[in-house]
Design a protein around this motif. Structure first.
Motif, PDB file in Angstrom:
ATOM      1  N   ASP A 173       0.509  -1.307   0.121  1.00  0.00           N
ATOM      2  CA  ASP A 173      -0.002  -0.045  -0.081  1.00  0.00           C
ATOM      3  C   ASP A 173       0.934   1.389   0.731  1.00  0.00           C
ATOM      4  N   PRO A 174       0.749   2.140  -1.017  1.00  0.00           N
ATOM      5  CA  PRO A 174       1.723   3.194  -1.100  1.00  0.00           C
ATOM      6  C   PRO A 174       1.416   3.947  -0.035  1.00  0.00           C
ATOM      7  N   GLU A 175       0.398   4.001   1.290  1.00  0.00           N
ATOM      8  CA  GLU A 175       0.879   5.172   1.768  1.00  0.00           C
ATOM      9  C   GLU A 175       1.675   4.321   3.044  1.00  0.00           C
ATOM     10  N   ASP A 495      -0.406   8.489  -4.976  1.00  0.00           N
ATOM     11  CA  ASP A 495      -1.382   8.357  -6.342  1.00  0.00           C
ATOM     12  C   ASP A 495      -1.087   7.980  -7.516  1.00  0.00           C
ATOM     13  N   THR A 496      -1.445   6.640  -7.796  1.00  0.00           N
ATOM     14  CA  THR A 496      -0.769   6.347  -9.349  1.00  0.00           C
ATOM     15  C   THR A 496      -2.219   5.405  -9.900  1.00  0.00           C
ATOM     16  N   ARG A 501      -0.026   9.989 -13.878  1.00  0.00           N
ATOM     17  CA  ARG A 501       0.116   9.888 -12.786  1.00  0.00           C
ATOM     18  C   ARG A 501       0.846   8.605 -12.464  1.00  0.00           C
ATOM     19  N   GLN A 502       0.209   7.838 -13.857  1.00  0.00           N
ATOM     20  CA  GLN A 502       1.307   6.551 -14.107  1.00  0.00           C
ATOM     21  C   GLN A 502       2.958   6.423 -14.465  1.00  0.00           C
TER      22      GLN A 502
ATOM     23  N   CYS B  30      -5.955   6.556   1.300  1.00  0.00           N
ATOM     24  CA  CYS B  30      -5.694   5.883   0.373  1.00  0.00           C
ATOM     25  C   CYS B  30      -6.683   5.901  -0.327  1.00  0.00           C
ATOM     26  N   SER B  31      -8.102   5.459   0.567  1.00  0.00           N
ATOM     27  CA  SER B  31      -9.132   5.738  -0.123  1.00  0.00           C
ATOM     28  C   SER B  31      -9.768   7.308  -0.967  1.00  0.00           C
ATOM     29  N   ALA B  32      -9.105   7.837  -0.551  1.00  0.00           N
ATOM     30  CA  ALA B  32      -9.062   9.966  -0.362  1.00  0.00           C
ATOM     31  C   ALA B  32      -8.287  10.012  -1.506  1.00  0.00           C
ATOM     32  N   ALA B  33      -7.457   9.530  -2.211  1.00  0.00           N
ATOM     33  CA  ALA B  33      -5.973   9.770  -2.406  1.00  0.00           C
ATOM     34  C   ALA B  33      -6.856   8.890  -3.496  1.00  0.00           C
ATOM     35  N   ALA B  34      -7.394   7.842  -4.123  1.00  0.00           N
ATOM     36  CA  ALA B  34      -8.252   7.856  -4.723  1.00  0.00           C
ATOM     37  C   ALA B  34      -8.826   7.906  -5.667  1.00  0.00           C
ATOM     38  N   ALA B  35      -9.756   8.626  -4.489  1.00  0.00           N
ATOM     39  CA  ALA B  35     -10.944   8.899  -4.271  1.00  0.00           C
ATOM     40  C   ALA B  35     -10.828  10.481  -5.338  1.00  0.00           C
ATOM     41  N   SER B  36      -9.600  11.294  -5.173  1.00  0.00           N
ATOM     42  CA  SER B  36      -9.198  12.836  -5.188  1.00  0.00           C
ATOM     43  C   SER B  36      -8.576  12.215  -7.114  1.00  0.00           C
ATOM     44  N   SER B  37      -7.597  11.378  -7.150  1.00  0.00           N
ATOM     45  CA  SER B  37      -7.424  11.375  -8.265  1.00  0.00           C
ATOM     46  C   SER B  37      -8.160  10.956  -9.396  1.00  0.00           C
TER      47      SER B  37
END
Lengths: 720, 720
Positions: A173-175, A495-496, A501-502, B30-37
């Motif tokens: 997990d990136p976090e 964030d990928t 972002r990737q 992480c979910s926040a980042a994923a959601a935001s992106s």
């Protein structure tokens, strides 16, 4: 209804997020235990089913252990090879570079050596109209199971994600990087900033870190926007790539991490000022880059066209930057101050174990406090580290000092090498790489130009105000030392989800590889090519309890106890016109900093530590009671001997060598008596010796000593 | 289809599993980042929806931080109060008891002080025919979300579980205790077992730990089965409670943890043999209890009647016990040996940081290796700790020795106090308590009887073989010190799915509370009441680099370098008939142990460390090359001085005082020259001085010295 066939699928990779602790093992075991117990209790026909689930969970638990074991063995191998390199004095490859190479090798093996197991991933059929919830309750033949949201999967990837179980297993997990691995690294950096030369060059360091990072971010962002435009024209871009994305890339790639260069500097005893400039810049610009990147993410203009310029949104982003930064700074400083107060007013130093545990817990609570308040934990931890080093460290017992240092040193070492070995691994095991040669080449050019555009102009402006100019060779070395490392990687991998972002992530990875290997390997030749003095005798931080010898220049030890005196700022005895001018300039240019320094010395240090002048002399008379309560009794004890010895220094031929006997530490945490020097020079000052700072005008040749006047100098670099 | 209204529900409590690391923060962010992106990339109408998810995740992340912060502040408070207690020399309450009290207070506040938020938990409607999978893919308006299985929820609890968000937040995944908190505690226990008195009393300790725990488990199990039968008759039992459940309870409650008593012993310098017996027993019986409980869980008779006695299943369980125990032991020993070899044959000791990191990684890998192979990590870690202390420790540099000790000391301290404060908290925040007064009273009686039934008979039998009898006061003290602690709690909380297990958990919690507070507080009065000598001068482990003085009895230091000699076991020079008889008895009863000791001394120590006799003298001639490769050059250097000094001892009037100057540690890790004593007595032995053990026949009065004969004694207690 749920589709069948997902039985063989193991625990998801985000459970694998524990680099330091085998938490991940928990989930597997737990479901096994739950399954076994319910099986024993229920005795119904679903016992076989649950046995299967249990087996599956156990298998998954084993795989988790194996994958974590892989990383541990990788680190072990790295340690052994590092030892071999250090033993043989090999300097062309740093431990982090080595960790990356081993990671790469393991990545290749995992990628091409293990069979792809994509067969057992079937389609799904449970649809939902509304939106995704963080928790689901699912009814399975009368039993209720709870599921938690793991994340979104792009529809195209559903069948391809599952290529290889082992690849998934080793993907964290990136976090994890932000919440587990970076905090000890950053805290250690802050905690080891307790160097005289850092404070001496503070102005320049702040300029490089704040202005420099901002300049670098905008230049890289704009250049990359040009590259992206070009790619669009050429037709190499297959998805959206906005200006804010480019700026975001500029922010994450502006976080320098010259760990390789600094290690070589340390080993070769390179110039201490250059070391301070580089280290200070890299530590602080990490903080700036984090906050900058989250401000850029927060840039959300009103209306539909979310990627056009919007002044309101822009200023909101600037406000967010300032808010997060100052908030995190405050959090870090406050917990540091609280720790200092606690360690000062309790006699915890009799129990080093308790003291160390408290120190650890308080420093960790900074992170949580900042996160709980919506600030950035990593930034707060950095400033907490600096505060702890500046105040709390002085209150700790001798044993706790070494314990805390060693504890965070080990954590830092493990975390750093883990990140770098993970980077090597990620190049092959990460599933969503987007290699774009044009973007990558553009990025290399952009970071080169971005660094050049911040180092040279800033150095020029700083040199206008600095007495000890940052020479061309230093500027070139700083330019050269623009390595990217753990922070850039952590920001990029955070964030990928999108295409842009990737692409950024892949590019960042390659930039880190290139800079760590090539620049790290080229440091030693570069040092000799640029004629940067090495072999300067500067004892490391570990020798702090011994005397400090400093050659060539007289530094400032902000941690040394100054004698108590009220009129600290009546600078006297400059009998050359040069020094008088210097004083004036200093007083004009750095009044803000001096104000802070005097405040720190007269009020903060006495309140928070056992050193400094007694508050009864610095505070106004009407708060005498408070002052008496807050002043440590040791201060009064230390008062007399200090006044007598603090101006002792030695002058040897050739070099000007000032001995500042470091404060000898007594068991009760006070730091007092200065060691005597061998030969005295100059008049024994009686009144103006109030500051611990003595500086000689060394002239241009740095060897020519003009020893006629002693002057009071603050830990500033800009006294022209 | 999924029911609405679960939006406000935060992350599930099992994410909150990180006591030491803020991993839990990961998921929210992480979910926040994923959601935001995805929001930035997609720009579709679901942007608002995702913003809501993001907000929710952020909120949850903050709550996670706050709840972890609660624990940290709790620990901080505990540390400060401990300091106060130690400062004031308060002994009636140990730090663990204090942590529990603070935990209780916070638990009460959380339970009754925070509003219940059960409103937003709605019913669910996604049904599934087949079985529960560990991962779900859910289609939400065209987007796919991945969910992971969290666990089963009993149908009755669906609406009541969600009573209070904060209560859920502070509830950890039980496996955290096993995978994160216990390993450092257990490793530290093993690593600090490097005491002479442990090896001296090894036979008794093993008997107490293995036989004693088994006896205690079966007695408690059977008594509790009686209690359960009684409850069934009275009608107090509302669900099933099998005989295997009772045995399981017997196993988990047999793990003693006299941390409170040992701390007081340490502080008061109580009798070292008693300390060794208690500490050794508690460390080893933890391991026995873990393996025993998992063997009982594994007891699954064939056929439908799964709770009747089945010989095949019983022997399978016994086999599982032996297999897991020996497997875990082997894993631990092997990694310990590998670490010893690595530290011996590399010159890592020049770089203490690398050495410490390697030591940490290798010790951790034991845990993972054992888990990966299906053994018990915690048990493996214990034996790894013992091996590391016995071999690797001798190879480490002085700095690494203190570093590793301090590192694990801090980890142990934090983990232990965390567990105890969590216990206090769990009494009020745990949602599934089953308080059954009959069962609880029965359990108290049963553990009392169980301990009595293993201490007194075993001591009687051991005393038949022991020369230094375990006196009645010692037996009473051991009986009294049957505290239950972290291990019993961790085993009990591991599985609380069924009614029986919930009742066990509640009972275990109360037993821990009672024993830690009452027995912990009563230790000092009990010591004086039982006339157990305190104030015995026995330097703590920290003083290892100084000389060791031992009064009253002559102990054995297994870590001391014996002089090289081949004929170690030709026991000579016993010129009294008494000592000759002693030898014979010893040789008869302990040949197995002596075989091991000679093997350890002649082969293992020389191979794994820099001490012991050179392998060239102990190995047969035909493997001379191998022997020369494996023998450390230091051994030859140490050879001469050792032979001369090893029999030095002092005889003062009254007490027989033997000085064994501890091996002075040189920088390269070898431990060699013995310090000289002040007065020499007896003949300087030339040949039979091969063992480091000298023991005098002290007679009955322990003060009457018969100094005519020197004899060779092994670190055994059973030389009658």
């Amino acid at each position: 209804r749920f589709g069948p066939g997902r039985a063989a699928r193991a625990l998801p990779p985000r459970l694998l997020l524990l680099p330091l602790l085998p938490l991940l093992l928990g989930r597997g075991l737990c479901s096994a235990a739950a399954a076994s117990s319910s099986g024993a209790a229920a005795q119904d026909s679903s016992a076989m089913e649950e046995l299967a689930t249990e087996k599956e969970a156990e298998e998954s638990h084993r795989q988790d252990s194996v994958s974590l074991l892989t990383f541990i063995l990788l680190l072990t191998l790295t340690i052994l090879t590092i030892w071999l390199f250090k033993h043989r004095r090999v300097r062309f490859l740093h431990e982090t570079g080595l960790a990356m190479i081993y990671g790469l090798i393991v990545g290749v093996i995992l990628r091409y050596g293990t069979p792809a197991t994509s067969g057992h991933d079937k389609s799904l059929s449970c649809t939902q109209e509304d939106r995704a919830f963080s928790t689901l309750l699912v009814n399975v033949s009368g039993k209720f199971f709870e599921y938690t949201l793991k994340g979104e999967i792009s529809p195209g990837k559903i069948n391809s994600v599952e290529q290889n179980d082992m690849l998934r297993k080793v993907t964290f997990d990136p976090e994890v990087f932000f919440n587990i691995l970076l905090p000890p690294i950053i805290f250690h950096a802050g905690y080891s900033l307790k160097k005289r030369h850092f404070f001496r060059n503070l102005g320049s360091i702040l300029a490089y870190a704040f202005l420099g990072t901002a300049v670098s971010c905008f230049i890289i962002g704009n250049l990359m926007y040009g590259v992206v435009k070009l790619m669009k024209i050429v037709g190499q871009l297959s998805d959206k790539f906005y200006y804010t994305d480019c700026l975001f890339f500029g922010a994450i790639i502006s976080a320098t991490d010259p760990v390789t260069v600094l290690a070589i500097f340390n080993e070769l005893h390179a110039d201490v000022d250059l070391y301070a400039l580089l280290f200070g810049e890299s530590v602080l610009n990490d903080a700036v880059a984090i906050v900058l990147s989250s401000s850029i993410v927060a840039y959300q203009p009103a209306g539909l066209n979310t990627h056009a310029f919007d002044a309101a949104a822009f200023f909101k982003s600037v406000g967010i930057f300032l808010g997060i930064f100052s908030g995190s700074f405050t959090m870090g400083a406050v917990t540091g101050v609280v720790t200092a107060l606690v360690t000062k007013f309790t006699k915890l130093h009799c129990f080093p174990l308790l003291e160390t545990a408290l120190f650890f817990l308080m420093s960790w609570s900074t992170f949580l406090l900042a996160e709980a308040c919506g600030f950035t934990g990593v930034v707060a931890v950095l400033f907490c580290g600096i505060t702890q080093a500046h105040y709390t460290y002085n209150n700790l017992s001798v044993e706790s000092r070494s314990r805390t240092k060693q504890l965070f040193e080990v954590l830092h070492f493990l975390a750093e090498n883990f990140i770098f070995s993970y980077m090597g691994l990620a190049l092959f095991t990460f599933q969503k790489h987007v290699f774009s040669p044009v973007f990558i080449i553009g990025a290399f050019v952009a970071i080169f130009l971005g660094r050049a555009a911040h180092i040279y102009p800033l150095s020029f402006f700083l040199n206008l105000g600095r007495r000890h100019k940052i020479g061309w060779n230093f500027q070139h070395m700083m330019m050269f030392s623009g390595l990217r490392g753990a922070m850039a990687f952590a920001l990029a991998i955070r964030d990928t989800a999108s295409y842009a972002r990737q692409m950024m992530f892949t590019t960042t990875l390659l930039i880190v590889f290139f800079t760590v290997w090539i620049i790290g390997g080229g440091t030693t030749p570069m040092l000799s090519w640029l004629n940067i003095r090495v072999g300067v005798e500067e004892p490391s931080e570990e020798d702090q309890n011994e005397h400090r010898w400093q050659y060539f220049r007289v530094g400032v030890d902000p941690d040394q106890d100054p004698p108590p005196n009220n009129d600290s700022f009546q600078v006297l005895q400059g009998d050359g016109p040069d020094s008088a001018r210097g004083n004036r300039t200093k007083q004009e240019s750095a009044w803000l900093f001096r104000l802070w320094y005097s405040f720190d010395h007269n009020y903060l240090k006495p309140i928070l530590t056992h050193s400094g002048p007694p508050l009864t002399t610095t505070l106004p008379a009407w708060c005498g009671l408070l002052a008496r309560c807050l002043t440590s009794p040791q201060v009064y004890d230390n008062q007399e001997p200090l006044r007598e010895e603090d101006s002792d220094f030695i002058l040897t031929e050739g070099d000007l060598t000032l001995t500042y006997g470091d404060s000898t530490v007594t068991a009760n945490g006070s730091s007092g008596s200065h060691t005597a020097s061998t030969s005295l020079e100059g008049g024994r000052r009686t009144k103006s010796s109030s500051e611990e700072v003595l500086e000689r005008d060394l002239g241009i040749g740095e060897q020519k000593v003009s020893s006629r006047g002693t002057r009071l100098v603050f830990p500033l670099e800009d006294n022209a």
